[in-house]
Design a protein around this motif. Structure first.
Motif, mmCIF file in Angstrom:
data_model
loop_
_atom_site.group_PDB
_atom_site.id
_atom_site.type_symbol
_atom_site.label_atom_id
_atom_site.label_comp_id
_atom_site.label_asym_id
_atom_site.label_seq_id
_atom_site.Cartn_x
_atom_site.Cartn_y
_atom_site.Cartn_z
ATOM 1 N N ARG A 114 0.831 -1.208 0.000
ATOM 2 C CA ARG A 114 0.000 0.000 0.000
ATOM 3 C C ARG A 114 0.866 1.259 0.000
ATOM 4 O O ARG A 114 0.649 2.182 -0.782
ATOM 5 N N LEU A 115 1.861 1.287 0.889
ATOM 6 C CA LEU A 115 2.727 2.457 0.981
ATOM 7 C C LEU A 115 3.640 2.581 -0.226
ATOM 8 O O LEU A 115 3.897 3.690 -0.711
ATOM 9 N N SER A 116 4.125 1.471 -0.730
ATOM 10 C CA SER A 116 4.963 1.485 -1.924
ATOM 11 C C SER A 116 4.191 2.046 -3.113
ATOM 12 O O SER A 116 4.714 2.846 -3.889
ATOM 13 N N SER A 117 2.919 1.668 -3.231
ATOM 14 C CA SER A 117 2.096 2.165 -4.341
ATOM 15 C C SER A 117 1.844 3.659 -4.239
ATOM 16 O O SER A 117 1.517 4.310 -5.232
ATOM 17 N N LEU A 118 2.014 4.206 -3.042
ATOM 18 C CA LEU A 118 1.877 5.651 -2.835
ATOM 19 C C LEU A 118 3.204 6.379 -3.041
ATOM 20 O O LEU A 118 3.304 7.577 -2.785
ATOM 21 N N GLY A 119 4.232 5.637 -3.465
ATOM 22 C CA GLY A 119 5.520 6.238 -3.734
ATOM 23 C C GLY A 119 6.445 6.329 -2.537
ATOM 24 O O GLY A 119 7.489 6.970 -2.618
ATOM 25 N N ARG A 120 6.080 5.685 -1.445
ATOM 26 C CA ARG A 120 6.929 5.729 -0.252
ATOM 27 C C ARG A 120 8.084 4.748 -0.422
ATOM 28 O O ARG A 120 7.898 3.634 -0.900
ATOM 29 N N SER A 121 9.270 5.144 -0.021
ATOM 30 C CA SER A 121 10.449 4.310 -0.217
ATOM 31 C C SER A 121 10.883 3.553 1.027
ATOM 32 O O SER A 121 11.755 2.700 0.967
#
Length: 172
Positions: A114-121
């Motif tokens: 979920r966070l990766s899909s929001l661009g979080r690294s």
């Protein structure tokens, strides 16, 4: 293992009862955290704590359900820590009857995706030092210790952990 769904907590009486059941099924966590009496989880305290989290800016509390709509776990997320800019998992807890069945791994993976899909690294969390089972769990998922310090709310000794996510983006 069944598939799980995550949905925002609505704090209905039924949801509160389900969450009380999740906490009650994890007496070792309750003892380690010290927030709840594992022999008598107070539903009003649970509701008050959850209302505080769900009402805070940048927090999201998600209830995990299995395909039969049974509560399987709870995840509390802070989308951006004010000091380091990373998202943090404030709590990830699974129902005791689902432990050691891949539910925690699946929930952690869902949060990471979920966070990766929001661009979080990257993502962070703190594990209580007196909870070696949780530390072993997060280590097994590739999380790395980056610091040791007391938690902000209660001053309990914690191990701060970090995991890099596959997508590049915010929070570095």
């Amino acid at each position: 293992m069944s598939t799980l769904s995550l949905s925002p907590l609505r704090l209905t009486p039924d949801e509160i009862a389900e969450i009380v059941g999740i906490y009650a099924s994890n007496p070792e966590y309750c003892r380690a955290a010290g927030e709840y009496d594992p022999d008598n989880i107070d539903a009003e305290q649970v509701e008050t704590d959850l209302r505080q989290d769900t009402g805070a800016t940048g927090f999201e509390v998600l209830l995990a359900r299995d395909t039969k709509e049974r509560a399987a776990g709870l995840v509390s997320l802070l989308h951006e820590h004010p000091k380091d800019g990373y998202p943090w998992i404030g709590l990830l807890i699974v129902h005791g009857d689902r432990r050691r069945k891949g539910t925690g791994r699946l929930l952690a993976s869902m949060v990471e995706e979920r966070l990766s899909s929001l661009g979080r690294s990257g993502i962070r969390l703190a594990v209580l030092e007196n909870n070696p089972t949780a530390l072993a769990f997060w280590n097994s998922l590739g999380w790395q210790e980056i610091d040791r310090r007391p938690d902000i709310q209660y001053g309990r000794p914690c191990i701060v952990m970090h995991k890099q996510l596959t997508a590049g983006g915010l929070g570095d």
